[in-house]
Design an enzyme around this catalytic site. Structure first.
Site, PDB file in Angstrom:
ATOM      1  CG  HIS A 215       1.063  -8.299  -5.574  1.00  0.00           C
ATOM      2  ND1 HIS A 215       2.230  -7.753  -6.063  1.00  0.00           N
ATOM      3  CD2 HIS A 215       0.652  -7.486  -4.571  1.00  0.00           C
ATOM      4  CE1 HIS A 215       2.514  -6.662  -5.367  1.00  0.00           C
ATOM      5  NE2 HIS A 215       1.572  -6.481  -4.457  1.00  0.00           N
TER       6      HIS A 215
ATOM      7  CD  GLU B 231      -1.926  -3.829  -4.430  1.00  0.00           C
ATOM      8  OE1 GLU B 231      -1.804  -3.400  -3.276  1.00  0.00           O
ATOM      9  OE2 GLU B 231      -1.196  -4.722  -4.890  1.00  0.00           O
TER      10      GLU B 231
HETATM   11  P1  13P Z   1       3.724  -0.500  -1.209  1.00  0.00           P
HETATM   12  O1  13P Z   1       2.724   0.039  -0.213  1.00  0.00           O
HETATM   13  O2  13P Z   1       5.050  -0.762  -0.626  1.00  0.00           O
HETATM   14  O3  13P Z   1       3.771   0.379  -2.439  1.00  0.00           O
HETATM   15  O4  13P Z   1       3.178  -1.929  -1.698  1.00  0.00           O
HETATM   16  C1  13P Z   1       1.822  -2.095  -1.963  1.00  0.00           C
HETATM   17  C2  13P Z   1       1.553  -3.500  -2.313  1.00  0.00           C
HETATM   18  O5  13P Z   1       2.141  -4.064  -3.206  1.00  0.00           O
HETATM   19  C3  13P Z   1       0.537  -4.225  -1.513  1.00  0.00           C
HETATM   20  O6  13P Z   1       0.315  -5.482  -2.033  1.00  0.00           O
END
Ligand code: 13P
Length: 261
Positions: free
Chosen positions: A98, A170
């Site tokens: 992550h 992400e």
């Molecule tokens: P947010 O949706 O709060 O930006 O976070 C996304 C995330 O880190 C999912 O792992």
């Protein structure tokens, strides 16, 4: 055949044991009408909640995940949680790499690779997160960054093991308070880079089967749009999912859209 939709949340360092169990209970009841053959619903709470949450998650047909994991089975590693310990809790999914692990706690691709291999060895599904930073995007090297995160992170895994791997795209600049959600066009280009790289690593068939999820400031307004791209299989949501009622509204919206996609 209707493709399965993957939707989940990582509750980060929020929610106590009691709050997690209540959240799972509420989320399960609010989404009971949705056929789980069409929806893979997952929740990734804090370590301390896993044991207590396992029974509720199972009863509510919600897949439970851990936010991180050591690549070692045991040893002198203060503060780490081993795959053997996670096995006892009934966890099936492990989030690896992550952006908060990479950028706050300094994990790199070699470390993520050891964790992916350990997760597969213990029959967990690794959810490997990849994504470029704002400055990498400004330099125009996002494709290279994603390709190397995937190639190093998934090093030494086989097409057979790829059946159990999920990827979350992400972008670091999109995550959390102050993040800006990725535009649909931009995100679509990145899903294509990810898909092509997965095909390169595993071959067409195995590479095509891996679910790719998007995460980063997903909310009620943009979720529908973000799920429309051809290469996307689901969404990985933070803040907007932590209220079960709101999360359920997003899920229902997405299920409706995907049934007609
Ligand atoms: P947010 O949706 O709060 O930006 O976070 C996304 C995330 O880190 C999912 O792992």
């Amino acid at each position: 055949m209707q493709k399965k939709l993957y939707i989940g949340t990582n509750t980060k360092m929020y929610k106590t044991i009691r709050q997690t169990v209540a959240f799972l209970d509420e989320l399960g009841s609010l989404t009971r009408d949705i056929d789980r053959n069409l929806l893979e619903l997952f929740v990734i709470p804090s370590y301390t909640a896993l044991d207590a949450a396992a029974r509720t998650a199972q009863a509510q047909a919600i897949t439970l995940g851990a936010q991180n994991m050591s690549w070692e089975d045991e040893g002198q590693f203060t503060g780490e949680v081993s795959p053997l310990m996670l096995e006892e809790t009934g966890v099936r999914l492990v989030c690896i790499g992550h952006s908060e692990r990479r950028h706050i706690f300094g994990e790199d691709d070699e470390v993520e690779n050891k964790k992916v291999l350990a997760a597969l060895r213990h029959h967990f599904t690794p959810l490997l997160c990849v994504g470029e930073t704002a400055s990498q995007k400004e330099l125009g090297i996002q494709n290279e960054v994603l390709r190397s995160q995937l190639k190093v992170g998934l090093h030494d895994t086989s097409p057979e093991q790829a059946r159990h791997i999920w990827i979350a795209y992400e972008p670091v600049w999109a995550i959390g308070v102050g993040g800006t959600p990725a535009g649909v066009m931009y995100a679509s280009r990145m899903y294509t880079v990810i898909r092509q790289t997965l095909r390169e690593i595993y071959g067409g068939e195995a590479g095509d089967r891996i679910p790719i999820l998007y995460g980063g400031s997903v909310n009620n307004m943009n979720a529908r749009e973000l799920i429309q791209a051809p290469d996307i299989d689901g969404l990985f949501i933070g803040r907007s999912a932590w209220d079960a009622d709101n999360f359920s509204r997003i899920i229902h919206d997405l299920v409706d859209i995907c049934l007609i996609k």
